[in-house]
Design a protein around this motif. Sequence first.
Motif, PDB file in Angstrom:
ATOM      1  N   GLY A  83       0.814  -1.215   0.000  1.00  0.00           N
ATOM      2  CA  GLY A  83       0.000   0.000   0.000  1.00  0.00           C
ATOM      3  C   GLY A  83       0.843   1.259   0.000  1.00  0.00           C
ATOM      4  N   ASN A  84       1.938   1.262   0.779  1.00  0.00           N
ATOM      5  CA  ASN A  84       2.803   2.442   0.816  1.00  0.00           C
ATOM      6  C   ASN A  84       3.529   2.655  -0.503  1.00  0.00           C
ATOM      7  N   ILE A  85       3.934   1.563  -1.128  1.00  0.00           N
ATOM      8  CA  ILE A  85       4.598   1.699  -2.438  1.00  0.00           C
ATOM      9  C   ILE A  85       3.616   2.255  -3.466  1.00  0.00           C
ATOM     10  N   ILE A  86       2.369   1.773  -3.444  1.00  0.00           N
ATOM     11  CA  ILE A  86       1.352   2.302  -4.361  1.00  0.00           C
ATOM     12  C   ILE A  86       1.144   3.797  -4.111  1.00  0.00           C
ATOM     13  N   GLY A  87       1.020   4.164  -2.810  1.00  0.00           N
ATOM     14  CA  GLY A  87       0.843   5.575  -2.476  1.00  0.00           C
ATOM     15  C   GLY A  87       2.020   6.411  -2.915  1.00  0.00           C
ATOM     16  N   ALA A  88       3.253   5.879  -2.733  1.00  0.00           N
ATOM     17  CA  ALA A  88       4.456   6.627  -3.106  1.00  0.00           C
ATOM     18  C   ALA A  88       4.537   6.820  -4.618  1.00  0.00           C
ATOM     19  N   VAL A  89       4.249   5.773  -5.371  1.00  0.00           N
ATOM     20  CA  VAL A  89       4.313   5.861  -6.839  1.00  0.00           C
ATOM     21  C   VAL A  89       3.325   6.888  -7.355  1.00  0.00           C
ATOM     22  N   VAL A 131      -3.235  17.078  -4.336  1.00  0.00           N
ATOM     23  CA  VAL A 131      -3.040  16.121  -3.243  1.00  0.00           C
ATOM     24  C   VAL A 131      -4.335  15.356  -2.978  1.00  0.00           C
ATOM     25  N   ALA A 132      -5.443  16.100  -2.949  1.00  0.00           N
ATOM     26  CA  ALA A 132      -6.738  15.452  -2.719  1.00  0.00           C
ATOM     27  C   ALA A 132      -7.055  14.458  -3.835  1.00  0.00           C
ATOM     28  N   PHE A 133      -6.762  14.845  -5.086  1.00  0.00           N
ATOM     29  CA  PHE A 133      -7.012  13.957  -6.230  1.00  0.00           C
ATOM     30  C   PHE A 133      -6.155  12.690  -6.127  1.00  0.00           C
ATOM     31  N   ALA A 134      -4.883  12.858  -5.711  1.00  0.00           N
ATOM     32  CA  ALA A 134      -3.987  11.701  -5.569  1.00  0.00           C
ATOM     33  C   ALA A 134      -4.485  10.761  -4.467  1.00  0.00           C
ATOM     34  N   ILE A 135      -4.980  11.339  -3.368  1.00  0.00           N
ATOM     35  CA  ILE A 135      -5.516  10.517  -2.282  1.00  0.00           C
ATOM     36  C   ILE A 135      -6.706   9.699  -2.762  1.00  0.00           C
ATOM     37  N   ILE A 136      -7.585  10.326  -3.542  1.00  0.00           N
ATOM     38  CA  ILE A 136      -8.756   9.618  -4.076  1.00  0.00           C
ATOM     39  C   ILE A 136      -8.315   8.446  -4.958  1.00  0.00           C
ATOM     40  N   ILE A 137      -7.308   8.693  -5.790  1.00  0.00           N
ATOM     41  CA  ILE A 137      -6.801   7.627  -6.674  1.00  0.00           C
ATOM     42  C   ILE A 137      -6.229   6.480  -5.854  1.00  0.00           C
ATOM     43  N   VAL A 138      -5.434   6.810  -4.823  1.00  0.00           N
ATOM     44  CA  VAL A 138      -4.821   5.782  -3.978  1.00  0.00           C
ATOM     45  C   VAL A 138      -5.894   4.965  -3.260  1.00  0.00           C
ATOM     46  N   ILE A 139      -6.886   5.634  -2.701  1.00  0.00           N
ATOM     47  CA  ILE A 139      -7.960   4.921  -2.000  1.00  0.00           C
ATOM     48  C   ILE A 139      -8.700   3.997  -2.959  1.00  0.00           C
ATOM     49  N   GLY A 140      -8.963   4.484  -4.165  1.00  0.00           N
ATOM     50  CA  GLY A 140      -9.659   3.651  -5.149  1.00  0.00           C
ATOM     51  C   GLY A 140      -8.855   2.419  -5.527  1.00  0.00           C
ATOM     52  N   VAL A 141      -7.545   2.601  -5.751  1.00  0.00           N
ATOM     53  CA  VAL A 141      -6.692   1.470  -6.145  1.00  0.00           C
ATOM     54  C   VAL A 141      -6.592   0.446  -5.020  1.00  0.00           C
ATOM     55  N   SER A 146      -5.676   3.668   4.937  1.00  0.00           N
ATOM     56  CA  SER A 146      -5.415   4.922   5.647  1.00  0.00           C
ATOM     57  C   SER A 146      -3.930   5.277   5.604  1.00  0.00           C
ATOM     58  N   LEU A 147      -3.072   4.281   5.821  1.00  0.00           N
ATOM     59  CA  LEU A 147      -1.633   4.545   5.816  1.00  0.00           C
ATOM     60  C   LEU A 147      -1.138   4.912   4.420  1.00  0.00           C
TER      61      LEU A 147
END
Length: 355
Positions: A57-63, A79-89, A101-102
């Motif tokens: 999950g952290n690697i996905i978030g970092a990428v 930043v908000a858009f990136a968070i939405i993408i990470v949560i979706g993935v 969350s992490l």
Amino acid sequence: MKLGARMMKTGLAAAVALYIASLFGFFSPLLAAIAAVFSIQPSIYRSYQSIVEQIQGNIIGAVIAVIAVFTLGNDPFIVAFAIIIVIGVTMNLKMNENTISLAAVAVIALMDSTDQTFIYFAASRLSSLLLGILAAFIVNLVFLPPRYETRLFSKVDSATNDILQWLRVTTRQLSDEPALKYEITRIQDNIRWLDHTYLLYSEERTYFKGARFSKGRKLVLFRQLITTTKKSFDVLKAFHRLEHKIEQIPLDFQDTLVKELDKLINAHEKLLLSLKGRIKQTHRQSLRQIEEPDITLVVDQLMKVYEESNSTDKLIFLPLASQLMEYYEQLEKLKRLLKSYQKYHPGTYIQTAEK
């Protein structure tokens, strides 16, 4: 306030993460502590699963954070858009809530404004997060490892004793209505915890062949212990619902009902005592000759009461007879499993308290 092992391990994991991050000069020690708090799990097996998933999950978030910064910048809406993408993935990958969350925390941490080279900045913060995850795993592995076998049997023993005591009181019409109603709710919550604790116990891994066979037999035995406890609880609830109706049936039938139920209760208690090693070897053999309750007699007398009264109200006792029969069948199954377990593991008893 009661401090549980998991609460203590969470605090210790955060402290260990902060200490190691400060010792080795990590750029963001606080991120290591945050990751440690999110990564503590109730069992060693889940901790192992978590460390793999948290790293993914952290690697996905970092990428995603790195791509977003290099292509769109680090504006708050980006930043908000990136968070939405990470949560979706991460949700599509069916990761748990803590991992999601992490991963979102990783995006926020990596997309923060900085005067440093972004790659160095991102790498240092990602390293802090990974350090926190690793610290949580080590603490979970070394500090107060959970003993779910003892905890599970203690909960089964406690819940069963409460149920059997209330059955004795209720069948003799001595129970206090508000107190019993409260106890039924409390016992129901405890039984839900039995299933949860059993799941955690079943997830514990064994690494030796002999231990795996023993663990497998215990899993079957504990599953039956829980099932039998649930059936005794069903009988208690049935008596509670019919408490004011029982007075309407003849005294001889009431006496028969109490007598047959007492046989079930005594058999259940003896099986638990045998599993705890509180019955001598010579006496344990007599468990095979536990006086069998005559449930057929209960049903026959119930039908006789119904025929003599010619009232459909008496049919409400049929579910009670059915519950007694199911309780008896599960008790017989438990007796067979206990006999088999003690055959392969003589002299092996299960503790109700951690040493």
